[in-house]
Design an enzyme around this catalytic site. Sequence first.
Site, PDB file in Angstrom:
ATOM      1  N   GLU A 216       7.565 -34.544   9.279  1.00  0.00           N
ATOM      2  CA  GLU A 216       7.898 -34.076   7.940  1.00  0.00           C
ATOM      3  C   GLU A 216       8.733 -32.792   7.957  1.00  0.00           C
ATOM      4  O   GLU A 216       8.589 -31.958   8.841  1.00  0.00           O
ATOM      5  CB  GLU A 216       6.606 -33.845   7.150  1.00  0.00           C
ATOM      6  CG  GLU A 216       5.879 -35.165   6.887  1.00  0.00           C
ATOM      7  CD  GLU A 216       4.657 -35.023   5.995  1.00  0.00           C
ATOM      8  OE1 GLU A 216       4.557 -35.776   5.021  1.00  0.00           O
ATOM      9  OE2 GLU A 216       3.810 -34.160   6.263  1.00  0.00           O
TER      10      GLU A 216
ATOM     11  N   CYS B 280      11.719 -25.933   5.957  1.00  0.00           N
ATOM     12  CA  CYS B 280      10.645 -25.822   6.940  1.00  0.00           C
ATOM     13  C   CYS B 280      10.747 -27.047   7.846  1.00  0.00           C
ATOM     14  O   CYS B 280      10.587 -28.175   7.373  1.00  0.00           O
ATOM     15  CB  CYS B 280       9.343 -25.802   6.142  1.00  0.00           C
ATOM     16  SG  CYS B 280       7.887 -25.689   7.124  1.00  0.00           S
TER      17      CYS B 280
ATOM     18  N   CYS C 288       0.158 -32.230  16.816  1.00  0.00           N
ATOM     19  CA  CYS C 288       0.010 -30.886  17.370  1.00  0.00           C
ATOM     20  C   CYS C 288      -1.168 -30.869  18.339  1.00  0.00           C
ATOM     21  O   CYS C 288      -2.093 -31.668  18.203  1.00  0.00           O
ATOM     22  CB  CYS C 288      -0.235 -29.891  16.232  1.00  0.00           C
ATOM     23  SG  CYS C 288      -0.101 -28.162  16.726  1.00  0.00           S
TER      24      CYS C 288
ATOM     25  N   CYS D 143      -6.091 -26.010  15.039  1.00  0.00           N
ATOM     26  CA  CYS D 143      -6.545 -24.926  14.160  1.00  0.00           C
ATOM     27  C   CYS D 143      -7.399 -25.573  13.070  1.00  0.00           C
ATOM     28  O   CYS D 143      -7.003 -26.590  12.484  1.00  0.00           O
ATOM     29  CB  CYS D 143      -5.359 -24.184  13.559  1.00  0.00           C
ATOM     30  SG  CYS D 143      -4.318 -23.434  14.827  1.00  0.00           S
TER      31      CYS D 143
ATOM     32  N   CYS E  26      -5.995 -26.389   9.418  1.00  0.00           N
ATOM     33  CA  CYS E  26      -4.654 -26.987   9.310  1.00  0.00           C
ATOM     34  C   CYS E  26      -4.731 -28.504   9.384  1.00  0.00           C
ATOM     35  O   CYS E  26      -5.359 -29.069  10.278  1.00  0.00           O
ATOM     36  CB  CYS E  26      -3.767 -26.445  10.429  1.00  0.00           C
ATOM     37  SG  CYS E  26      -2.105 -27.148  10.411  1.00  0.00           S
TER      38      CYS E  26
ATOM     39  N   GLU F  88       3.808 -26.906  17.471  1.00  0.00           N
ATOM     40  CA  GLU F  88       3.887 -25.539  17.984  1.00  0.00           C
ATOM     41  C   GLU F  88       5.248 -25.369  18.682  1.00  0.00           C
ATOM     42  O   GLU F  88       5.450 -25.884  19.786  1.00  0.00           O
ATOM     43  CB  GLU F  88       2.721 -25.285  18.959  1.00  0.00           C
ATOM     44  CG  GLU F  88       2.802 -23.998  19.740  1.00  0.00           C
ATOM     45  CD  GLU F  88       3.081 -22.753  18.893  1.00  0.00           C
ATOM     46  OE1 GLU F  88       2.408 -22.526  17.870  1.00  0.00           O
ATOM     47  OE2 GLU F  88       4.021 -22.000  19.262  1.00  0.00           O
TER      48      GLU F  88
ATOM     49  N   CYS G 272       2.075 -25.145   3.079  1.00  0.00           N
ATOM     50  CA  CYS G 272       1.700 -24.746   4.444  1.00  0.00           C
ATOM     51  C   CYS G 272       0.452 -25.481   4.899  1.00  0.00           C
ATOM     52  O   CYS G 272      -0.561 -25.474   4.206  1.00  0.00           O
ATOM     53  CB  CYS G 272       1.347 -23.275   4.512  1.00  0.00           C
ATOM     54  SG  CYS G 272       2.699 -22.184   4.212  1.00  0.00           S
TER      55      CYS G 272
HETATM   56  N1  SAH Z   1       2.144 -23.878  15.165  1.00  0.00           N
HETATM   57  C1  SAH Z   1       2.970 -22.877  14.523  1.00  0.00           C
HETATM   58  C2  SAH Z   1       3.895 -23.461  13.482  1.00  0.00           C
HETATM   59  C3  SAH Z   1       3.185 -24.019  12.249  1.00  0.00           C
HETATM   60  S1  SAH Z   1       3.436 -22.887  10.969  1.00  0.00           S
HETATM   61  C4  SAH Z   1       2.075 -21.786  13.948  1.00  0.00           C
HETATM   62  O1  SAH Z   1       0.873 -21.969  13.945  1.00  0.00           O
HETATM   63  O2  SAH Z   1       2.588 -20.760  13.553  1.00  0.00           O
HETATM   64  C5  SAH Z   1       2.391 -23.418   9.712  1.00  0.00           C
HETATM   65  C6  SAH Z   1       1.776 -22.231   9.020  1.00  0.00           C
HETATM   66  O3  SAH Z   1       0.910 -22.676   7.970  1.00  0.00           O
HETATM   67  C7  SAH Z   1       0.930 -21.426   9.964  1.00  0.00           C
HETATM   68  O4  SAH Z   1       0.975 -20.069   9.661  1.00  0.00           O
HETATM   69  C8  SAH Z   1      -0.432 -21.991   9.674  1.00  0.00           C
HETATM   70  O5  SAH Z   1      -1.413 -21.131  10.140  1.00  0.00           O
HETATM   71  C9  SAH Z   1      -0.379 -22.124   8.170  1.00  0.00           C
HETATM   72  N2  SAH Z   1      -1.379 -23.055   7.658  1.00  0.00           N
HETATM   73  C10 SAH Z   1      -1.914 -24.106   8.300  1.00  0.00           C
HETATM   74  N3  SAH Z   1      -2.783 -24.757   7.518  1.00  0.00           N
HETATM   75  C11 SAH Z   1      -2.800 -24.116   6.330  1.00  0.00           C
HETATM   76  C12 SAH Z   1      -3.462 -24.360   5.103  1.00  0.00           C
HETATM   77  N4  SAH Z   1      -4.284 -25.385   4.942  1.00  0.00           N
HETATM   78  N5  SAH Z   1      -3.230 -23.499   4.086  1.00  0.00           N
HETATM   79  C13 SAH Z   1      -2.369 -22.491   4.233  1.00  0.00           C
HETATM   80  N6  SAH Z   1      -1.691 -22.226   5.365  1.00  0.00           N
HETATM   81  C14 SAH Z   1      -1.907 -23.037   6.414  1.00  0.00           C
END
Ligand code: SAH
Length: 385
Positions: free
Chosen positions: A110, A124, A131, A135, A138, A187, A360
């Site tokens: 996406e 984005c 991944c 986390c 996420c 990542e 996000c």
């Molecule tokens: N793996 C990289 C790139 C992904 S960025 C990284 O972790 O930075 C995606 C961003 O959205 C990251 O800052 C992640 O922590 C944030 N994110 C993930 N799940 C989320 C959620 N449910 N609500 C808000 N932000 C979230």
Amino acid sequence: MTVSLDLSRRPAPQPGPKSLAGLSIPALKAEMEALGLDPKQAGMRAKQLRRWIHHFGANDFSVMTDIAKELRAALGEKYILSRPEIADHQVSKDGTQKWLTRFAPGVEGESVYIPDVGKAGALCVSSQVGCTLNCTFCHTGTQALVRNLTAQEIVQQVLITRDALREWPSSMEDRLLTNIVFMGMGEPLYNLDNVAEAIDTISDGDGIAISRRRITVSTAGVAPKIPELGQRTGAMLAISLHATNDELRNELVPLNRKYDLKTLFEAIRAYPGLGNTKRVTFEYVMLKGVNDTLAEARDLVRLLKGVPAKINLIPFNPWPGSPYECSDWETIEAFAEVVNRAGYASPIRTPRGRDILAACGQLRSESVKVRASELRRQQQEAASS
Ligand code: SAH
């Protein structure tokens, strides 16, 4: 009587012609050499092609008037200029757009275009399908890694957006797409070679021409690769922080067990060129009752001392089955107030595209990893049906 055919020995169907759209200069040059051109000619043609494809957005060789007719014909026989198939395209009521792109059979990722972010609008992009990081907050983390995207596939996400916004040629003054953020699926620092090559192509002034200063790469904290990212790409750095102590961060971002906060901050301080005009963005997702106390806001300010930083407080975006809730609005405001008083301006990021699961951490595709042998079998089946 039913007849069954043994297809297992049939050769795999030939892949269709290769697309040149999104290839870097070195990759285009290699294709031209494969076509039989000598290295000097190949280099020259690669630059011409780059201008047609990435500055003018050409999707037909016939417009390339400075390339001899015979060569154009040869190119047209072996190559195409199309983008990958768009499996789904959704538009949010706030103007955010989301594409699900089918890079290959069963490999879908996406990308999200967000208007009024950055100078005018940000895309984005995903660097991987799925991944490995898991986390806990996420959505992408619930999808296993399918594979890294190639440099070409990363750039193609930009081409698809430019097509939709009708932003060709790319030298227009008032652009709608001005910023690129590597904050989609995956990542980026686990796919640094391809990310660096994609950034070379995206920032090329004779092509897509989005400057390195408007390209941000976000990482969950792959510490050893952080200074290298800066050296190789000159991009802006974002860190998904989310916790101010190792105990909590180990839980939310399991990668912290490998690279703890001390190691992470040593790497961040070694990022080349940091200063007032080149700040690190720290992302902090607001999780109700988990990481949102005022004491943690003060810890955050303390942790960032001496690092040129911006802070993005991200209200948690829920997804189906997510184990957290977003902090209350008053809690977020009180947290932001502490951060504000420490000199960081307007740190709350308004969620965008929540209605189409484009915000996000909401990205996830149905793609799963398939063994190569199984993939061949599926392709053979499809070809024979
Ligand atoms: N793996 C990289 C790139 C992904 S960025 C990284 O972790 O930075 C995606 C961003 O959205 C990251 O800052 C992640 O922590 C944030 N994110 C993930 N799940 C989320 C959620 N449910 N609500 C808000 N932000 C979230």
